[in-house]
Scaffold this active site. Structure first.
Site, mmCIF file in Angstrom:
data_model
loop_
_atom_site.group_PDB
_atom_site.id
_atom_site.type_symbol
_atom_site.label_atom_id
_atom_site.label_comp_id
_atom_site.label_asym_id
_atom_site.label_seq_id
_atom_site.Cartn_x
_atom_site.Cartn_y
_atom_site.Cartn_z
ATOM 1 N N GLU A 255 29.426 85.674 -2.964
ATOM 2 C CA GLU A 255 30.725 85.971 -2.362
ATOM 3 C C GLU A 255 31.765 84.977 -2.902
ATOM 4 O OE1 GLU A 255 30.937 85.989 1.902
ATOM 5 O OE2 GLU A 255 32.971 86.757 1.883
ATOM 6 N N GLU B 173 26.010 84.330 4.253
ATOM 7 C CA GLU B 173 25.244 85.285 5.050
ATOM 8 C C GLU B 173 24.470 86.328 4.247
ATOM 9 O OE1 GLU B 173 28.670 85.168 4.853
ATOM 10 O OE2 GLU B 173 29.546 87.177 4.882
ATOM 11 N N GLU C 288 26.433 82.771 10.644
ATOM 12 C CA GLU C 288 25.819 83.500 9.514
ATOM 13 C C GLU C 288 24.902 84.604 10.044
ATOM 14 O OE1 GLU C 288 27.350 82.905 6.912
ATOM 15 O OE2 GLU C 288 28.183 80.987 7.563
HETATM 16 N N1 B3K Z 1 31.139 84.374 3.889
HETATM 17 C C1 B3K Z 1 30.935 83.004 3.482
HETATM 18 C C2 B3K Z 1 32.083 82.398 2.789
HETATM 19 C C3 B3K Z 1 32.158 82.724 1.346
HETATM 20 C C4 B3K Z 1 33.260 81.941 0.682
HETATM 21 C C5 B3K Z 1 33.485 82.365 -0.723
HETATM 22 N N2 B3K Z 1 34.432 81.509 -1.402
HETATM 23 C C6 B3K Z 1 30.557 82.142 4.631
HETATM 24 C C7 B3K Z 1 31.004 82.602 5.955
HETATM 25 O O1 B3K Z 1 32.152 82.703 6.260
HETATM 26 O O2 B3K Z 1 30.152 82.912 6.743
HETATM 27 ZN ZN ZN Z 2 31.754 84.018 7.896
#
Ligand code: B3K
Ligand code: ZN
Length: 881
Positions: free
Chosen positions: A130, A273, A307
């Protein structure tokens, strides 16, 4: 290879969204893993979307070894690579595209895609996809609305990579020739590429069996390097609590046979996650009393929950495009905040969340990087994982939840999950489901998602003795933000109560409602509105925006005595704290402007009363005794001079300490110190929190004795919370005992990167000009490296973000030093560099000398031809280009 060159290309626009021309139904991946030479074979089963355009796949930094379509090697004329896109001719609905690429994980310092954590000899391989990391692993339509089912086969040398993991359920494993082995994973749930993950290396595990409410047997496994595995038990407990809570609060069950969680010391953010294979920054997974503070324990619990909750809010229902990021992040932060409030004290959690919002999000919303919770455009999506998208996004969900009530919100969430399961959704889908399930039109609230800036509410009350009525006039205004000159009025729920002069809550008779409740919500949805309360016997004190019912700044013309009344009597723990914060800010203003002493006296007297009276929770008392931080105080000013803010805030705290009394502080410290233990129950944590606060205040008025106590506490503390609290007092007061305490701390924790991060961070907190030299010498310490994000944040982040008086030197040396380090860091890790650079976001509001110096440092960076897209976008936006 890591720094993606910054060419100010045209931004990506929400308004230009188009459904994918090609979808991928099935992904089969085969990895031959090695530290500096990994090969990835990918087989994509393609589906043509509505459009007729040719197949275009994202790919960055990939060495293409072979490419075939429907089993036939492609002639070089049938495909081309330009602008980080591979274009392939001849694909048809149902075609299978096969590519083989080579990667070099050991040299991937950006920590995006496939990379090495730790050293070449002992480290392990892992991925971070991500937002757009998957394109660094293979060619793919790397966007969240392409959902596919994944089969992943990993092959590697067994001795070097004994553990092989990917998302989904295990589907076989075995031996291969030459000491190699393989393992396969099948994920039955279609997912976007950003949720792909693999891990390979030498890791230890702890396991637990879990049965979901809908009777699925699941194995929970946490993995870490051998020296850390015994510190994973707390996280395992937190995971189990999270899973149970999501079943009970939202009816959400886990949906695979295994759930893996892996800890790494090399990670750009908190955690990720990935479906069935969460990857965590060790900082948010490992915990034991000797190396983890109470605040960090709560953070571990919260991030583990966050998460895990993404499995539904994010994974089963994902985002159509990255503009909808808050659909998963704001919602999941909200769910995490609810969970933490249930596990701990709800009032303390609310205080902590609002304090964070004010410290991190309000300044963002008031500067050149301001953007709506749903941004309209971006160049580098990684720059939009912000406090606005996360924390303000959560506040918006909280407003909606408050509007619908507990049962209504649950009905709405059930409909949202049912309707969007397996889909890539939008914020309209979310508000639509919440509204439909409750027969309410929530579309007016969409305006909050599209408008940047923090609304200001001005409140003014008028009491009419003859009519026995009280009129509350509320006005709202949002200042312009970059690209948004005109703002509309937003629907702002204002939860309120009225207090009599004796501190009792009054029954409310608003308009013709006769229910006489003591608390209610009014919605301010125009520029100005009046609310008339009847049957009021004397001028009341309004308690407004209770529980922080909307992410707004409230300005109310309270007298110090009225705030002191709320501070003494409000039954809502959050609003009591809030009254204290506002009163402290008034007291601060008075000290700064050499005004009269009324507010200072009122604040000190009210707190002395609470301090002596007893009966308050220790943790809440500790928070009440803490005035707003330097960043929050700066938010209220123009021509900001951080050193003056620091000095005035210190003077204010000294006044409080004097009022509480040296011997009283010492006595309370001794009482609390006598209760020292290493338990994690709420009472023990609260006692440590108050002890820290009392020690801080005591050190301001009785340097000698307090510092002797701090040195002893530092040497003998049975927990990191107590040890670090004492060390921090010694360092910040430049105590003669500080050097020795630091040396001992280092010796005690030398082998533990997370504790060593605290060793760096605490020294970066030294107030005033002197800290720069310390930061520079620490940056040359052999234990410092720009390659590790935690270490960078511990030293440079704690200094530049957490220590305003130390960072903002009038001679600009702090800005210049930061800019130099940013250049170096950007070449290694653009994401971390760009995030660190945002500390300069508030430069325009500094006083003129610092403003010029800060602008020069930012402009100097902007002139570099070699900035990454990440840092380039931040720097240009900060300058207002
Ligand atoms: N979804 C990830 C964050 C990703 C960041 C990318 N630069 C963690 C979270 O918010 O749970
Ligand atoms: Zn998140």
């Amino acid at each position: 290879m890591n720094a993606r060159p910054d060419s100010p290309t045209s931004p990506i626009l929400l308004s230009q969204y188009q459904a994918p021309a090609w979808r991928v139904e099935r992904v089969e991946l085969e990895f031959d893993l090695a530290i500096d030479r990994t090969e990835v074979l990918s087989r994509l089963t393609l589906r043509r979307g509505d459009a007729t355009s040719s197949l275009r796949l994202d790919g960055e930094g990939l060495e293409l070894l072979s490419i075939a379509l429907d089993g036939k090697a492609l002639d070089p004329s049938a495909y081309r690579y330009a602008d980080q896109m591979l274009e392939v001719d001849g694909a048809e609905d149902g075609s299978v595209l096969e590519t083989r690429v080579r990667l070099d994980p050991a040299n991937n310092t950006a920590l995006e895609g496939l990379y090495l954590s730790g050293t070449r000899d002992t480290g392990f391989l892992l991925t971070q996809c991500e937002a757009e990391g998957f394109r660094h692993i293979t060619y793919f339509p790397d966007r969240p609305d392409v959902l596919a089912s994944y089969t992943v086969t990993l092959r590697a040398d067994r001795a070097r990579f004994p553990v092989l993991l990917a998302g989904g359920n295990p589907d076989g494993a075995g031996e291969l020739e030459g000491g190699r082995h393989w393992a396969r994973f099948v994920d039955p749930h279609p997912k976007p590429s950003y949720l792909f993950a693999l891990v390979a290396g030498r890791l230890e595990k702890i396991e637990r069996d879990y049965t979901t409410a809908d009777s699925r047997a699941v194995t929970l496994v946490i993995w870490a390097e051998a020296d850390a595995i015994e510190r994973c038990h707390y996280a395992m407990d937190a995971l189990e609590r999270s899973m149970r809570w999501d079943e009970q609060a939202y009816g959400r069950n886990y949906d695979l046979d295994v759930f893996h969680v892996v800890a790494t010391h090399d990670f750009n953010m908190g955690a990720m996650e990935n479906k069935g294979l969460n990857i965590f920054n060790a900082k948010y997974l490992l915990a034991d009393p000797d190396s983890t503070t109470d605040d960090e324990y709560r953070a571990v619990e919260a991030v583990v929950a966050h998460e895990y909750f993404h499995n539904w809010s994010g994974n089963r229902v994902t985002c159509r495009d990255w503009f909808q990021l808050s659909l998963k992040e704001g919602l999941t932060v909200f769910r995490e905040q609810q969970f933490s409030a249930d596990m701990n004290s709800a009032a303390l959690k609310r205080i902590e969340d609002v304090a964070l919002l004010r410290r991190a999000q309000f300044p963002e919303d008031a500067g050149p990087l301001a953007h709506p919770v749903r941004p309209a455009q971006y160049q580098e999506i990684n720059n939009f994982y912000t406090a606005t998208v996360y924390e303000k996004g959560s506040e918006l969900v909280r407003m909606l939840a408050g509007k619908l009530g507990k049962d209504g919100f649950r009905r709405g969430m059930d409909l949202y999950f049912a309707r969007n399961d397996g889909r890539a959704a939008t914020l309209e889908d979310f508000l639509g489901a919440l509204g439909e399930a409750n027969h309410i039109d929530l579309t007016p609230y969409l305006a909050w998602y599209g408008q940047a800036g923090t609304p200001r509410i001005k409140a003014h009350g008028r009491y009419d003795a003859n009519a026995r009525s009280y009129t509350l006039v509320l006005k709202q205004h949002t200042a312009p933000t970059p690209g948004q000159a005109q703002k509309s009025a937003l629907p702002i729920p204002v939860k309120l109560a009225l207090f009599g002069q004796d501190g009792a809550m009054l029954a409310l008779h608003l308009g013709d409602s006769e229910d006489g409740a003591t608390e209610r919500v009014v919605v301010l949805d125009r520029a100005e509105q009046s609310f008339v309360f009847q049957h009021v016997d004397a001028a009341p004190v309004p308690s407004l925006l209770r529980g922080f019912s909307a992410p707004a700044i409230l300005e109310c013309d309270y007298s110090p005595a009225e705030l002191a009344l709320l501070l003494r009597h409000d039954v809502d723990g959050f609003n009591r704290w809030e009254a204290g914060q506002q009163l402290a800010a008034r007291a601060y203003d008075a000290l700064r402007d050499n005004g009269d002493d009324v507010a200072v006296q009122a604040w000190c007297d009210a707190l002395a009363d609470l301090f002596e009276r007893g009966g308050l929770d220790d943790a809440l008392l500790a928070d009440l005794l803490t005035p707003p931080g330097e960043i929050e105080l700066a938010e209220r000013e123009h021509d900001i001079d951080p050193s003056r803010i620091h000095a005035t805030r210190q003077a204010l705290q000294r006044r409080l300490a004097e009022r509480l009394g040296t011997s009283e502080l010492q006595r309370r410290y001794d009482t609390l110190a006598a209760q020292t233990n290493r338990n994690l129950d709420a009472a023990s944590q609260a006692q440590r929190r108050l002890k820290k606060r009392v020690l801080d205040l005591w050190s301001l008025v009785d340097n000698n004795h307090a510092l002797i106590a701090a040195a002893a506490q530092c040497a003998h503390a049975p927990t990191m919370t107590d040890r670090l609290a004492a060390l921090s007092v010694l360092v910040r007061s430049q105590a003669p005992q500080a050097a020795d305490a630091l040396a001992r701390f280092r010796q005690h924790h030398a082998g533990d990167p997370l504790a060593m991060d605290k060793w760096f961070a605490v020294q970066a907190q030294l107030p005033g000009d002197a800290v720069l030299e310390r930061v520079q010498s620490l940056a040359n310490d052999p234990a410092f490296t720009l390659k590790n994000p935690n270490r960078v944040n511990a030293l440079l982040g704690s200094w530049a973000r957490g220590n305003p008086s130390g960072f903002h030197r009038a001679d600009g040396a702090g800005y210049r030093y930061l800019a130099e380090r940013l250049r170096e860091l950007d070449a290694l890790n653009p994401q971390v560099a760009a995030r660190l650079a945002t500390v300069l976001n508030g430069w325009r509001r500094l006083e003129p000398v610092r403003r010029d110096a800060a602008r020069a440092a930012i402009a100097g960076l902007a002139e570099e031809g070699t900035l990454s897209r990440n840092l380039g976008e931040i720097v240009r936006s900060m300058l207002g280009d």
